[in-house]
Design an enzyme around this catalytic site. Sequence first.
Site, PDB file in Angstrom:
ATOM      1  N   ASP A  15       0.838  -1.188   0.000  1.00  0.00           N
ATOM      2  CA  ASP A  15       0.000   0.000   0.000  1.00  0.00           C
ATOM      3  C   ASP A  15       0.881   1.249   0.000  1.00  0.00           C
ATOM      4  O   ASP A  15       1.941   1.259  -0.629  1.00  0.00           O
ATOM      5  CB  ASP A  15      -0.917  -0.041   1.238  1.00  0.00           C
ATOM      6  CG  ASP A  15      -2.254   0.618   1.005  1.00  0.00           C
ATOM      7  OD1 ASP A  15      -2.282   1.853   0.879  1.00  0.00           O
ATOM      8  OD2 ASP A  15      -3.282  -0.091   0.972  1.00  0.00           O
ATOM      9  N   HIS A  34      -3.594   6.021   4.087  1.00  0.00           N
ATOM     10  CA  HIS A  34      -4.340   4.898   3.524  1.00  0.00           C
ATOM     11  C   HIS A  34      -3.790   3.559   4.007  1.00  0.00           C
ATOM     12  O   HIS A  34      -4.522   2.716   4.541  1.00  0.00           O
ATOM     13  CB  HIS A  34      -4.313   4.974   1.996  1.00  0.00           C
ATOM     14  CG  HIS A  34      -5.193   3.980   1.320  1.00  0.00           C
ATOM     15  ND1 HIS A  34      -4.777   2.730   0.956  1.00  0.00           N
ATOM     16  CD2 HIS A  34      -6.488   4.060   0.932  1.00  0.00           C
ATOM     17  CE1 HIS A  34      -5.758   2.072   0.370  1.00  0.00           C
ATOM     18  NE2 HIS A  34      -6.811   2.867   0.342  1.00  0.00           N
ATOM     19  N   SER A  78     -11.414  -0.746  -0.265  1.00  0.00           N
ATOM     20  CA  SER A  78     -10.062  -0.776   0.307  1.00  0.00           C
ATOM     21  C   SER A  78     -10.091  -1.134   1.782  1.00  0.00           C
ATOM     22  O   SER A  78      -9.122  -1.706   2.300  1.00  0.00           O
ATOM     23  CB  SER A  78      -9.380   0.586   0.149  1.00  0.00           C
ATOM     24  OG  SER A  78      -8.821   0.756  -1.122  1.00  0.00           O
TER      25      SER A  78
END
Length: 411
Positions: A62, A97, A260
């Site tokens: 990621d 994220h 996600s």
Amino acid sequence: MLVAAAVAGPAPALAAPPDGACRNADPAHEVITQMPWAQQLLDVKQAWSHSTGAGITVAVIDSGVNADHPQLRGKVLPGRDLVLPGNGRGDFGCVSHGTAVASIIAAAPAPGVGFRGLAPDARVLPVRITEREFSDSGDPIPINPDAVANGIRFAADEGSKVINLSLSGYGDYPAVRAAIGYAQGKDVLVVAAVGNRAKLGMVASYPASYDGVLGVGSIDVEGARSSDSQIGTYVDLVAPGENVVAAAGPSGHDHWQGTSFAAPVVAGVAALVRSARPELSAAQVATRILATAAPARGGRGSAEYGAGVVDPYRAVTEALTGDRPQALPAVVPAPPDPAGVREAAWWDRAGGAAKAAAGLVLLGVVVAAVACWAVPRGRRRRWAPGRVTPASPRATRAETPDEVFLFPVNG
């Protein structure tokens, strides 16, 4: 409730970003203390008496993972940075994220904080393959497929038992496909987001479409598929992914949207199963997770919900027969007693007669009452028809759903 204090007291940075690495680092976020809806739905505490993910490494490929976040301290391995040349570590993030994804998997419980990870004793291997999700103009930044492929191979070589890929795209890249095959050859279970482009119709989604990859869609607090969660044969199951709480910034939390954040729920459950049942292969773990999924709208095997909603407790504890949960023994009813049957029939006949008589009496009372009310009113109006006032329409409130912002758009 939001509080400004951090989850834990201030401490020196463990893995500060290299100089110049972050042009637009995420700002500080407040701590969210209340119990998130996803935690209540999954009720993972039941599973923790059987497994907490101990001994399992989950790779998060990621945007990097902030090893300094209070709920992730001591859980994040150095990992690898495939974005900055010459920088070896992936345990930092310019955006949150990857940190959010990692926290859904392995965040430790904290006093006064409802949010925690699915597998709090698992370790996270961060592989940084992107710097940020959006350009300065707001457009999504494509991720280099070679970086994804190299990250998958690195994670497999480092002993990860689960790989989380909170990303998706249209392209079937041979390098990514081959890397996933390489990881599966090392008995790694790969979990991927199905993507957030449902408004475009039933479009392709990779890597969720690859054989053996668990493709995860998103549901909201009502159990309905999130409006942008993609639809297709690659949707193997669903998990909470809309307005879910996860780590953000140096020490706080935020609400996140998209598949996600549904994918790491399943990755965390996979860590629980792999820790509790180390004898199972990656394929057997995937089969168990699918077989024990809770029913969802659309029925089992639908293109929207797949096998259903992931169920941590059942995935860890349920005894399976083949690829199905073990059936409970059939209930054999006792044979009826002949004397009891005759007595019940008599009471049924007697009761029917009594009900009929009572009904006639009640009907007579109603007719008499109506006559007493109607005759005087009719005489006063000289038997002219009365005016009927139409009922006012029933007030209704327009149900306009809040706009859903998906972040990032590629996962």
